[in-house]
Design an enzyme around this catalytic site. Sequence first.
Site, mmCIF file in Angstrom:
data_model
loop_
_atom_site.group_PDB
_atom_site.id
_atom_site.type_symbol
_atom_site.label_atom_id
_atom_site.label_comp_id
_atom_site.label_asym_id
_atom_site.label_seq_id
_atom_site.Cartn_x
_atom_site.Cartn_y
_atom_site.Cartn_z
ATOM 1 N N ALA A 219 0.990 -0.904 -0.595
ATOM 2 C CA ALA A 219 0.340 -0.025 -0.256
ATOM 3 C C ALA A 219 0.908 1.149 -0.277
ATOM 4 O O ALA A 219 0.413 2.185 -0.861
ATOM 5 C CB ALA A 219 -1.006 -0.413 1.085
ATOM 6 N N LEU A 456 -16.713 9.100 -3.367
ATOM 7 C CA LEU A 456 -17.839 7.984 -3.424
ATOM 8 C C LEU A 456 -16.956 6.426 -2.931
ATOM 9 O O LEU A 456 -15.694 6.167 -2.664
ATOM 10 C CB LEU A 456 -17.766 7.865 -4.721
ATOM 11 C CG LEU A 456 -17.886 8.884 -5.676
ATOM 12 C CD1 LEU A 456 -17.995 8.323 -7.305
ATOM 13 C CD2 LEU A 456 -19.330 8.713 -5.457
HETATM 14 S S1 MYA Z 1 -9.632 3.792 1.477
HETATM 15 C C1 MYA Z 1 -9.899 1.850 1.347
HETATM 16 C C2 MYA Z 1 -8.680 1.469 1.348
HETATM 17 N N1 MYA Z 1 -9.137 -0.090 0.967
HETATM 18 C C3 MYA Z 1 -9.757 -1.222 1.943
HETATM 19 O O1 MYA Z 1 -9.923 -1.042 3.297
HETATM 20 C C4 MYA Z 1 -9.968 -2.360 0.713
HETATM 21 C C5 MYA Z 1 -9.371 -3.919 1.439
HETATM 22 N N2 MYA Z 1 -7.932 -3.197 2.414
HETATM 23 C C6 MYA Z 1 -6.909 -3.250 1.355
HETATM 24 O O2 MYA Z 1 -7.024 -4.066 0.269
HETATM 25 C C7 MYA Z 1 -5.687 -3.560 2.020
HETATM 26 O O3 MYA Z 1 -6.064 -3.635 3.197
HETATM 27 C C8 MYA Z 1 -4.849 -1.780 1.478
HETATM 28 C C9 MYA Z 1 -4.286 -1.581 2.966
HETATM 29 C C10 MYA Z 1 -4.207 -1.394 0.883
HETATM 30 C C11 MYA Z 1 -6.145 -0.957 2.659
HETATM 31 N N3 MYA Z 1 -5.063 4.328 3.183
HETATM 32 O O4 MYA Z 1 0.513 -2.798 2.256
HETATM 33 P P1 MYA Z 1 0.291 -2.489 3.864
HETATM 34 C C12 MYA Z 1 -1.651 1.795 5.525
HETATM 35 C C13 MYA Z 1 -4.269 4.548 3.952
HETATM 36 O O5 MYA Z 1 1.310 -3.817 4.581
HETATM 37 P P2 MYA Z 1 -2.388 -3.902 3.642
HETATM 38 C C14 MYA Z 1 -9.017 4.158 0.116
HETATM 39 O O6 MYA Z 1 -8.855 3.651 -1.030
HETATM 40 C C15 MYA Z 1 -1.100 1.243 7.180
HETATM 41 O O7 MYA Z 1 -1.759 2.619 7.810
HETATM 42 N N4 MYA Z 1 -3.323 4.588 4.459
HETATM 43 O O8 MYA Z 1 -1.197 -3.215 4.147
HETATM 44 C C16 MYA Z 1 -8.452 5.461 0.343
HETATM 45 C C17 MYA Z 1 0.128 1.053 7.234
HETATM 46 O O9 MYA Z 1 0.934 2.938 7.059
HETATM 47 P P3 MYA Z 1 0.885 2.976 8.648
HETATM 48 C C18 MYA Z 1 -3.405 3.274 4.473
HETATM 49 O O10 MYA Z 1 -3.309 -4.045 4.676
HETATM 50 C C19 MYA Z 1 -7.163 5.562 -0.085
HETATM 51 C C20 MYA Z 1 0.581 0.741 5.739
HETATM 52 O O11 MYA Z 1 -0.922 1.236 4.926
HETATM 53 C C21 MYA Z 1 -5.193 1.979 4.454
HETATM 54 O O12 MYA Z 1 -1.434 -4.368 2.722
HETATM 55 C C22 MYA Z 1 -5.882 7.135 0.548
HETATM 56 C C23 MYA Z 1 0.283 -0.638 5.668
HETATM 57 O O13 MYA Z 1 1.061 -1.393 4.514
HETATM 58 C C24 MYA Z 1 -5.969 2.531 3.901
HETATM 59 N N5 MYA Z 1 -7.405 2.844 3.800
HETATM 60 O O14 MYA Z 1 -2.776 -2.805 2.862
HETATM 61 C C25 MYA Z 1 -5.285 6.049 0.544
HETATM 62 N N6 MYA Z 1 -4.867 1.307 5.000
HETATM 63 O O15 MYA Z 1 2.559 2.136 8.813
HETATM 64 C C26 MYA Z 1 -4.044 7.880 0.871
HETATM 65 C C27 MYA Z 1 -3.057 1.357 5.395
HETATM 66 O O16 MYA Z 1 1.989 4.477 8.220
HETATM 67 C C28 MYA Z 1 -3.491 8.686 -0.534
HETATM 68 N N7 MYA Z 1 -2.696 1.717 5.070
HETATM 69 O O17 MYA Z 1 0.638 3.389 9.386
HETATM 70 C C29 MYA Z 1 -3.162 10.044 -0.186
HETATM 71 C C30 MYA Z 1 -2.812 10.881 -0.964
HETATM 72 C C31 MYA Z 1 -2.160 10.792 -2.209
HETATM 73 C C32 MYA Z 1 -2.223 11.174 -3.323
HETATM 74 C C33 MYA Z 1 -1.413 12.530 -2.896
HETATM 75 C C34 MYA Z 1 -1.316 13.508 -4.666
HETATM 76 C C35 MYA Z 1 -0.961 14.814 -4.489
#
Ligand code: MYA
Length: 456
Positions: A219, A456
């Site tokens: 992520a 959304l």
């Molecule tokens: S929110 C919807 C999120 N999706 C789901 O819940 C679907 C089911 N879950 C999964 O697919 C996985 O569990 C996900 C994490 C992909 C969520 N937002 O890879 P890891 C951090 C932000 O080992 P996994 C949506 O879509 C977590 O705190 N960060 O974890 C909006 C940890 O970091 P840290 C999240 O479980 C998304 C790290 O990831 C989230 O395998 C906005 C762990 O990584 C989350 N929802 O995968 C994203 N969940 O250690 C940010 C976990 O620091 C965008 N983490 O705590 C930022 C702006 C970017 C653009 C900027 C432009 C200027």
Amino acid sequence: MGMPLPLAQLRPPKMEPLRKHHLRKNAAAAKEKAATLKQEQEDVRARIAKMFSAERGAAASKMDTNEKEHKFWSTQPVVQHAAAKELSDLGAGSAIETKTVADVQKHPYPLIDSFEWAEIDVNDDAELEEAYKLLNLNYIEDGEAMFRFDYSRNFLKWALLPPGWQKSWHLGVRVKSNRKLVALITAIPARVRLHNQPREVVEINFLCVHKKLRSKRLAPVLIREITRRVNQHNVWQAVYTAGIVLPRPVTSSHYYHRSLNPKKLIEIGFSRLAPRMTMARTMKLYALKGAPSTPGIRPMEMRDVPAACKLLREYYQRFSLHVDFSEEDFAHWLLPREGVVYSYVVEDPDSGEISDMTSFYSLPSSVIKNPNYKTLNAAYSFCTAAMKTPLVDLMRDALTLARMNDFDVFNALDLAENKTFFRDLHFHIGDGKLHYYLYNWKCRPMESKENALVLL
Ligand code: MYA
């Protein structure tokens, strides 16, 4: 939007104690009222809320105490938990870091050897199908794995192809050997007003890692790479929502739920029949009229776009965070699309003036283990502007229209002015919260009633 959660329990509404003399005097009415309240109380324990807050609720209790260390988020330009005390002085805010496009890394972040980056072409049916399937099988579900979001293919096209969309922002990860899509993150351009300042941002959504690849720190790589791609377009801020608490929400909202088809919700284990309540009485409690009541309410059409867009822009001036639609954006997001978005205007029967509008979108969930039902049809409150019609009447009509379109439940966040109609219209609170985040922007946090942004 980033959305929802593990299992959240709906919180029961407060019950007024019934006085004895009142009971004696008005026994029948009191009995009816008690039954109604019990039903409401029982319903609030329904599973509905679980869809929206499970993952969130569990994470929230830990994180609210700042126990969790954020290896990734502590490195990012977001407001950190430690800075919370100073936040109220921040006012409209400012960027946390300032860069130029020249500073942006030219090459994609590396993935481990067996994976590669892939841009997903959602105009290509085969690629859209891949994204659909990844999300359909791996996106957000409740903690008991009974329901999982099932964003439709047409919804994905609507959500990902607004004016100004970029293919390079529909970012996937494939397995090199077989091209299987195993992860996704998306950005779309948007203009928001934040504490009355216009900002060009992206909205980040559909962050998803295949279940078999979880907890491997993929992520953070997805987030870094989408950030790089957005920065290349000279965009430096993002808005996103999540059920979990991360550093650091600018505002948070509760989901509220209104049963439209209580029989089905009970049959799929979403809600329970209250003790001593019959199915018939439960259905009566949630029954709606056969048609909306507001004179002149009708589906929005292309010819309404200028007036309805102006109306919404005017209405949104009441809030500290909201989208700032051009007419082109408005037409994309609000013109009705069957099975995706349902929008209505109120046209004054005499003057022909458009005085109000309301809308909801369709986000079904797969019912995972039920032999009789495959899908829970949920409507989500979207953009509403009540200028002349009382909001409660407009939303009662929205419920009726959602029921007429075969939705089982109507969900709304307690943002903007929504709290003013929940009680009258039999909505019940969910346990979890949806947190709103800003990337690379620090400003004073806001109450949810100051926020009118629905992602959304
Ligand atoms: S929110 C919807 C999120 N999706 C789901 O819940 C679907 C089911 N879950 C999964 O697919 C996985 O569990 C996900 C994490 C992909 C969520 N937002 O890879 P890891 C951090 C932000 O080992 P996994 C949506 O879509 C977590 O705190 N960060 O974890 C909006 C940890 O970091 P840290 C999240 O479980 C998304 C790290 O990831 C989230 O395998 C906005 C762990 O990584 C989350 N929802 O995968 C994203 N969940 O250690 C940010 C976990 O620091 C965008 N983490 O705590 C930022 C702006 C970017 C653009 C900027 C432009 C200027």
